[in-house]
Design an enzyme around this catalytic site. Structure first.
Site, mmCIF file in Angstrom:
data_model
loop_
_atom_site.group_PDB
_atom_site.id
_atom_site.type_symbol
_atom_site.label_atom_id
_atom_site.label_comp_id
_atom_site.label_asym_id
_atom_site.label_seq_id
_atom_site.Cartn_x
_atom_site.Cartn_y
_atom_site.Cartn_z
ATOM 1 N N LYS A 208 0.831 -1.216 0.000
ATOM 2 C CA LYS A 208 0.000 0.000 0.000
ATOM 3 C C LYS A 208 0.868 1.270 0.000
ATOM 4 C CE LYS A 208 -2.075 -1.334 3.842
ATOM 5 N NZ LYS A 208 -1.377 -2.631 4.058
ATOM 6 N N ARG B 102 -10.107 0.164 8.336
ATOM 7 C CA ARG B 102 -9.625 -1.183 8.611
ATOM 8 C C ARG B 102 -10.670 -2.035 9.294
ATOM 9 N NH1 ARG B 102 -3.724 -0.002 8.685
ATOM 10 N NH2 ARG B 102 -2.754 -2.011 9.003
ATOM 11 N N ARG C 285 11.790 -5.393 4.914
ATOM 12 C CA ARG C 285 11.572 -3.939 4.763
ATOM 13 C C ARG C 285 12.531 -3.135 5.641
ATOM 14 N NH1 ARG C 285 5.762 -1.614 5.436
ATOM 15 N NH2 ARG C 285 5.800 -2.862 7.330
ATOM 16 N N ARG D 34 11.191 -1.504 11.149
ATOM 17 C CA ARG D 34 10.049 -1.120 11.999
ATOM 18 C C ARG D 34 9.879 -2.109 13.156
ATOM 19 N NH1 ARG D 34 4.954 0.259 8.142
ATOM 20 N NH2 ARG D 34 3.910 -1.051 9.675
ATOM 21 N N ARG E 1 -0.236 -9.477 12.829
ATOM 22 C CA ARG E 1 -0.863 -8.448 11.972
ATOM 23 C C ARG E 1 -1.646 -9.108 10.837
ATOM 24 N NH1 ARG E 1 4.322 -5.470 10.444
ATOM 25 N NH2 ARG E 1 3.033 -4.337 8.960
HETATM 26 P P1 AP5 Z 1 4.803 -1.604 1.849
HETATM 27 O O1 AP5 Z 1 4.442 -0.777 0.661
HETATM 28 O O2 AP5 Z 1 5.467 -0.911 2.988
HETATM 29 O O3 AP5 Z 1 3.542 -2.454 2.329
HETATM 30 P P2 AP5 Z 1 2.226 -1.993 3.067
HETATM 31 O O4 AP5 Z 1 1.078 -2.688 2.454
HETATM 32 O O5 AP5 Z 1 2.155 -0.474 3.123
HETATM 33 O O6 AP5 Z 1 2.531 -2.638 4.475
HETATM 34 P P3 AP5 Z 1 2.432 -2.063 5.940
HETATM 35 O O7 AP5 Z 1 3.199 -3.021 6.797
HETATM 36 O O8 AP5 Z 1 2.871 -0.624 6.021
HETATM 37 O O9 AP5 Z 1 0.917 -2.173 6.183
HETATM 38 P P4 AP5 Z 1 0.200 -2.274 7.508
HETATM 39 O O10 AP5 Z 1 -1.192 -2.129 7.045
HETATM 40 O O11 AP5 Z 1 0.511 -3.444 8.356
HETATM 41 O O12 AP5 Z 1 0.852 -1.076 8.334
HETATM 42 P P5 AP5 Z 1 0.364 0.406 8.670
HETATM 43 O O13 AP5 Z 1 1.557 1.252 8.666
HETATM 44 O O14 AP5 Z 1 -0.817 0.802 7.870
HETATM 45 O O15 AP5 Z 1 5.717 -2.801 1.313
HETATM 46 C C1 AP5 Z 1 6.323 -3.710 2.206
HETATM 47 C C2 AP5 Z 1 7.723 -4.082 1.686
HETATM 48 O O16 AP5 Z 1 7.605 -4.737 0.420
HETATM 49 C C3 AP5 Z 1 8.644 -2.892 1.466
HETATM 50 O O17 AP5 Z 1 9.949 -3.257 1.826
HETATM 51 C C4 AP5 Z 1 8.573 -2.633 -0.029
HETATM 52 O O18 AP5 Z 1 9.787 -2.087 -0.484
HETATM 53 C C5 AP5 Z 1 8.330 -4.042 -0.589
HETATM 54 N N1 AP5 Z 1 7.482 -4.014 -1.782
HETATM 55 C C6 AP5 Z 1 6.242 -3.488 -1.853
HETATM 56 N N2 AP5 Z 1 5.731 -3.633 -3.089
HETATM 57 C C7 AP5 Z 1 6.677 -4.279 -3.802
HETATM 58 C C8 AP5 Z 1 6.748 -4.745 -5.156
HETATM 59 N N3 AP5 Z 1 5.751 -4.586 -6.020
HETATM 60 N N4 AP5 Z 1 7.850 -5.383 -5.541
HETATM 61 C C9 AP5 Z 1 8.869 -5.582 -4.690
HETATM 62 N N5 AP5 Z 1 8.872 -5.176 -3.393
HETATM 63 C C10 AP5 Z 1 7.779 -4.529 -2.954
HETATM 64 O O19 AP5 Z 1 -0.171 0.170 10.178
HETATM 65 C C11 AP5 Z 1 0.727 -0.134 11.226
HETATM 66 C C12 AP5 Z 1 -0.058 -0.261 12.535
HETATM 67 O O20 AP5 Z 1 -0.725 0.991 12.836
HETATM 68 C C13 AP5 Z 1 -1.202 -1.301 12.530
HETATM 69 O O21 AP5 Z 1 -0.744 -2.598 12.833
HETATM 70 C C14 AP5 Z 1 -2.131 -0.726 13.605
HETATM 71 O O22 AP5 Z 1 -1.637 -1.000 14.890
HETATM 72 C C15 AP5 Z 1 -2.026 0.768 13.382
HETATM 73 N N6 AP5 Z 1 -3.037 1.287 12.432
HETATM 74 C C16 AP5 Z 1 -2.800 1.871 11.226
HETATM 75 N N7 AP5 Z 1 -3.953 2.230 10.639
HETATM 76 C C17 AP5 Z 1 -4.945 1.862 11.489
HETATM 77 C C18 AP5 Z 1 -6.372 1.951 11.416
HETATM 78 N N8 AP5 Z 1 -7.008 2.491 10.348
HETATM 79 N N9 AP5 Z 1 -7.090 1.447 12.455
HETATM 80 C C19 AP5 Z 1 -6.483 0.908 13.553
HETATM 81 N N10 AP5 Z 1 -5.130 0.781 13.669
HETATM 82 C C20 AP5 Z 1 -4.375 1.273 12.637
#
Ligand code: AP5
Length: 218
Positions: free
Chosen positions: A14, A89, A128, A161, A172
């Site tokens: 994402k 979410r 990552r 992270r 997660r």
């Molecule tokens: P990346 O793009 O970082 O993946 P992502 O889908 O953004 O993964 P996240 O881990 O950030 O998602 P998440 O939903 O768990 O975390 P968030 O920060 O929202 O890609 C991952 C890796 O793959 C990278 O190294 C990238 O380089 C590589 N990659 C990506 N695409 C690629 C491709 N096509 N080819 C090759 N490599 C690739 O949330 C974190 C925490 O915050 C949650 O656990 C929760 O506690 C809290 N939180 C956030 N939002 C909410 C909400 N709305 N409600 C409640 N709690 C929330």
């Protein structure tokens, strides 16, 4: 106002895809994960409430998230175009977003479901690395920096992270299945869901989403 959502499991890409869309479109990137990490780093009251949930890989309470999102939307965007990443979410958050948008005479235009196999999600998350200074994302194998541990963009240190440890990653993914996956049928029934293969090179996924967003009317 145009609104799109990037929906998908942790590691689906994402944040990476949002970066590509943002650089070629008017969409402002609203990532609740990034906003929460900034709040934790700054030690704000929101950050203090959120930190323990995030460390365990659990969802932060809906009320905290909604306040963050409303505050961001109140700041506005030049072109009135928003791209949510990691929000909503839960079904509750999705209903609250509908209410927020209704107040602004807006609606959700498209929800892009980024789809990738579980093994790929885990290898992406364990590999990552993120720049401590500018937030640029890398992957030790897929998207390595030119110099190990150093950001290509600003020269800052790269770190892993706190929630990218394998046991937290598995939690997660489990939380996603239990609390977020129901949004797929929620948005499918509304006729706004677009499934996108995000196991491909990121530029292909970005190009597919841009083709759809460029056809959206203002
Ligand atoms: P990346 O793009 O970082 O993946 P992502 O889908 O953004 O993964 P996240 O881990 O950030 O998602 P998440 O939903 O768990 O975390 P968030 O920060 O929202 O890609 C991952 C890796 O793959 C990278 O190294 C990238 O380089 C590589 N990659 C990506 N695409 C690629 C491709 N096509 N080819 C090759 N490599 C690739 O949330 C974190 C925490 O915050 C949650 O656990 C929760 O506690 C809290 N939180 C956030 N939002 C909410 C909400 N709305 N409600 C409640 N709690 C929330």
């Amino acid at each position: 106002m145009r609104t799109i959502i990037l929906l998908g499991a942790p590691g689906a890409g994402k944040g990476t895809i949002a970066e590509g869309i943002r650089s070629s479109s008017p969409f402002v990137h609203v990532s609740t994960g990034d906003m929460l990490r900034e709040a934790v780093k700054a030690g704000t009251p929101v950050g203090q409430k959120a930190e323990a949930f995030m460390k365990r890989g659990e969802l932060v309470p809906d009320g905290v998230i909604l306040a963050l999102v409303e505050e961001r939307l109140d700041k506005g965007s030049r072109d009135g175009a928003y791209m949510f990443d990691g929000f909503p979410r839960t079904i509750e958050q999705a209903r609250m977003l509908d209410a927020i948008l209704e107040k602004r005479a807006a609606r959700i235009d498209r929800v892009f479901l980024l789809d990738a196999p579980r093994e790929l999600l885990i290898s992406r998350l364990t590999g990552r690395r993120v720049c401590r200074k500018c937030g640029q994302g890398y992957h030790v194998v897929n998207i390595p920096p030119r110099k190990e541990g150093i950001c290509d963009v600003c020269g800052g240190d790269l770190y892993q992270r706190a929630d990218d440890q394998e046991s937290t990653i598995l939690n997660r993914l489990d939380v996603y299945t239990r609390q977020t996956e129901s949004l797929i049928s929620f948005y499918d029934k509304k006729g706004v869901l677009v499934r996108v293969d995000s196991a491909r090179p990121r530029q292909d996924t970005v190009a597919e989403i841009l083709r759809v967003t460029e056809a959206l009317t203002v």
